[in-house]
Design a protein around this motif. Structure first.
Motif, PDB file in Angstrom:
ATOM      1  N   UNK A   1     -16.913   5.521  14.504  1.00  0.00           N
ATOM      2  CA  UNK A   1     -16.267   5.457  13.198  1.00  0.00           C
ATOM      3  C   UNK A   1     -14.960   6.251  13.229  1.00  0.00           C
ATOM      4  N   UNK A   2     -13.864   5.610  12.744  1.00  0.00           N
ATOM      5  CA  UNK A   2     -12.510   6.175  12.815  1.00  0.00           C
ATOM      6  C   UNK A   2     -12.189   6.571  14.255  1.00  0.00           C
ATOM      7  N   UNK A   3     -12.255   5.570  15.105  1.00  0.00           N
ATOM      8  CA  UNK A   3     -12.113   5.756  16.536  1.00  0.00           C
ATOM      9  C   UNK A   3     -10.790   6.392  16.936  1.00  0.00           C
ATOM     10  N   UNK A   4      -9.731   6.131  16.172  1.00  0.00           N
ATOM     11  CA  UNK A   4      -8.406   6.630  16.546  1.00  0.00           C
ATOM     12  C   UNK A   4      -8.025   7.938  15.853  1.00  0.00           C
ATOM     13  N   UNK A   5      -9.018   8.681  15.316  1.00  0.00           N
ATOM     14  CA  UNK A   5      -8.717  10.040  14.878  1.00  0.00           C
ATOM     15  C   UNK A   5      -8.299  10.898  16.075  1.00  0.00           C
ATOM     16  N   UNK A   6      -8.883  10.621  17.219  1.00  0.00           N
ATOM     17  CA  UNK A   6      -8.448  11.208  18.481  1.00  0.00           C
ATOM     18  C   UNK A   6      -8.040  10.064  19.403  1.00  0.00           C
ATOM     19  N   UNK A   7      -7.521  10.387  20.552  1.00  0.00           N
ATOM     20  CA  UNK A   7      -7.011   9.335  21.439  1.00  0.00           C
ATOM     21  C   UNK A   7      -8.148   8.764  22.301  1.00  0.00           C
TER      22      UNK A   7
END
Length: 583
Positions: A353-359
């Motif tokens: 979930x919200x995979x692109x909060x980090x790289x």
């Protein structure tokens, strides 16, 4: 120049017309072959019927021959009986038989009288034997009296021996007590040693090794395991059924996803194990992943990605050498769960979930590399540099976790100031869906809960790929040899990679089998792979003329098809408006 362009357009139109005629000719040939096969099949069935009737006639004739042979044997036996009788009448034979019976009776009476004399002689012998044994019995009585007297004398000397026996028993009892105490002490030491040795560094995964379906249902509330897995129906029917199952999968909410989104999801499952659901907040990205797992009777491992994640340990966990324990994160448990007997034939989702909060290119890098390998047996992620003690049974070499083929990673993505953009290596390996806000609903048909096997789903995918392979190959050939290819190469320095063609050969056939059109599947691939921001659209070095050329080439490719490349055209139109505003 205008004349040459007109001639060129006419030549391309003639080429397209020629390709359509070739396609119609192939269709006629296929119909001719089908008619020939039907005729041959009917002829073979008629021949088979005649052969069956012929076999029945042969069996009937054989039965008549057998009855005739039996009759001949009976006649032969009657003839032999007549020869034995030698012409005598039945009355003569009966009289002779009666005379023989009377003779047998006389002989039996003589035998009985001779047996009585023999019994008397034997009785006399037995009387003599009885007298001899009586004399021997008297002698035994005398010897018994002597033995009793000797026993009385021996008993007087046994008392001392009995005292020694009592002391011996007392010592033996003390010895038993000491031995029991030593055994208890040894057992305590063994229990402590075994307890120390049996400490499992992977407690959750070790539990999965021995858990039965009943254990999963009782301890982990895995209600989906109470349903036996069934085969996936034909994909066109299944896409409609899945739409309604997803709509009612979540308690307290009805999820209205359009049929086209469900068809894209099914085709994406066949193409890649990595999915990216993107769109504005509230479009159901997370709900779709969870509802799909429930509708399939599988399991969804929900993971909330954190902004500070940097490597695989943030996703899988780490081993503490001092405590001799591996801190198993949910992702690791989800990967292991999918390989157990209870879940190996079910569809498993790992939701980031919200995979692109980090790289993802950092914490998910090893998974991106593993998913790219052709042999599923080589898709391994190392948990340690060396083999871990008491490792779970399904770890490879006691230190590596396999990325099983029945797991799909689904990452949801928002694009705002708090998130990171995906790199090309992530986009190129993923099936990307941009979910719109669904305003229109539909009447949901109630469906009983069910579970579908992973194996039957893959069989449906493979069958669709085989059935539509030729048509998709022609589609790709037409695309790669058309004007769009030269424009992408000359103006954007882009080409068709092997990965894109390989993905298209699975995505497009499955989308067609699910009820969609091949041109719509191609439009989705172009929009998500080629025309996405950073490749064709969103580039500072691309001009409006370049975008117009792309649109013209798309129009040429889509000429003669029933639909338009609306996804690709929408991206190009939005980028043109951006450039016209000077952004």
């Amino acid at each position: 120049m205008e004349r040459e362009a007109e001639i060129s357009n006419k030549e391309r139109a003639l080429q397209q017309q020629q390709r359509r005629l070739d396609a119609e000719w192939k269709e006629l040939e296929r119909e001719r072959d089908q008619i020939r096969e039907d005729a041959l099949r009917e002829a073979e069935q008629e021949i088979a019927g005649w052969k069956t009737a012929h076999q029945r006639a042969r069996d009937s004739r054989q039965k008549v021959y057998e009855e005739l042979e039996s009759t001949r044997q009976e006649i032969e036996q009657f003839r032999e009986l007549s020869e034995v009788l030698a012409g005598r009448s039945a009355r003569e034979i009966l009289d002779e038989l009666a005379a023989h019976k009377r003779r047998v009776t006389q002989l039996e009476n003589q035998l009985a009288s001779s047996e009585d004399d023999q019994l008397r002689a034997e009785n006399e012998v037995l009387r003599k034997l009885r007298d001899e044994q009586k004399v021997q019995l008297d002698e035994v009585h005398i010897e018994l009296a002597d033995a009793k007297a000797q026993l009385h004398r021996l008993r007087l000397g046994v008392s001392d021996k009995e005292n020694l026996e009592k002391e011996k028993r007392a010592l033996e009892k003390n010895n038993q007590i000491l031995s029991a105490r030593l055994n208890d002490l040894g057992k305590t030491v063994d229990d402590l040693t075994q307890s120390q040795q049996s400490e499992k560094p992977f407690p959750q995964m070790a539990w999965m090794d021995s858990a039965t379906n009943a254990d999963w249902i009782k301890d982990r509330k895995a209600k989906e395991l109470s349903l036996s897995a069934q085969d996936v129906p034909e994909l066109k029917k299944f896409s409609v059924e899945l739409q309604h199952r997803i709509a009612q999968a979540e308690d307290g909410a009805t999820l209205h996803f359009c049929l086209e989104d469900i068809q894209l999801l099914i085709a994406g499952l066949a193409m890649s194990q990595l999915h990216i659901f993107q769109g504005i907040s509230g479009t159901g990205k997370t709900s779709l992943a969870k509802a799909f797992a429930k509708a399939m009777g599988g399991h969804c491992t929900d993971i909330a990605v954190q902004a500070g994640w940097r490597d695989r340990d943030d996703l899988l966990g780490h081993y503490n050498a001092f405590e001799k324990r591996f801190y198993e994160r949910d992702c690791l448990q989800g990967l292991y769960r999918a390989q157990t007997d209870a879940y190996k034939d079910r569809c498993n989702i790992i939701l980031l979930d919200e995979m692109n909060l980090s790289r993802p290119e950092q914490y998910f890098a090893e998974f991106l590399s593993a998913l790219e390998k052709n042999d599923p047996r080589d898709r391994l992620i190392s948990l340690s540099e060396s083999q871990l003690p008491n490792a779970p049974a399904l770890l490879v070499e006691g230190r590596r976790i396999r990325v099983p083929h029945n797991v799909w990673f689904v990452g949801t993505a928002n694009h705002d100031e708090t998130t990171n953009e995906f790199a090309d290596k992530t986009y190129d390996r993923a099936h990307v869906m941009t979910l719109p806000r669904h305003e229109a609903g539909f009447k949901v048909e109630p469906k009983p809960k069910a579970s579908f096997s992973y194996g039957s789903l893959i069989e449906r995918f493979d069958a669709a790929v085989t059935q539509n392979a030729d048509e998709v190959s022609e589609l790709l050939a037409e695309l790669t040899t058309g004007p769009l290819t030269s424009i992408l190469q000359d103006r954007f320095d882009l080409g068709w990679g092997n990965r894109l063609e390989r993905q298209a050969m699975r995505f497009v056939p499955v989308y067609m089998a699910a009820g969609g059109r091949k041109e719509d599947a191609l439009d989705h691939l172009l929009a998500s792979r080629v025309f996405r921001r950073g490749k064709v659209t969103g580039r500072y070095d691309a001009t409006i003329d370049d975008l117009n050329a792309i649109e013209q080439a798309l129009t040429t490719v889509w000429k003669g098809w029933k639909s338009e490349p609306r996804r690709s055209m929408a991206l190009l139109a939005e980028d043109r408006r951006r450039k016209e505003r000077g952004a």
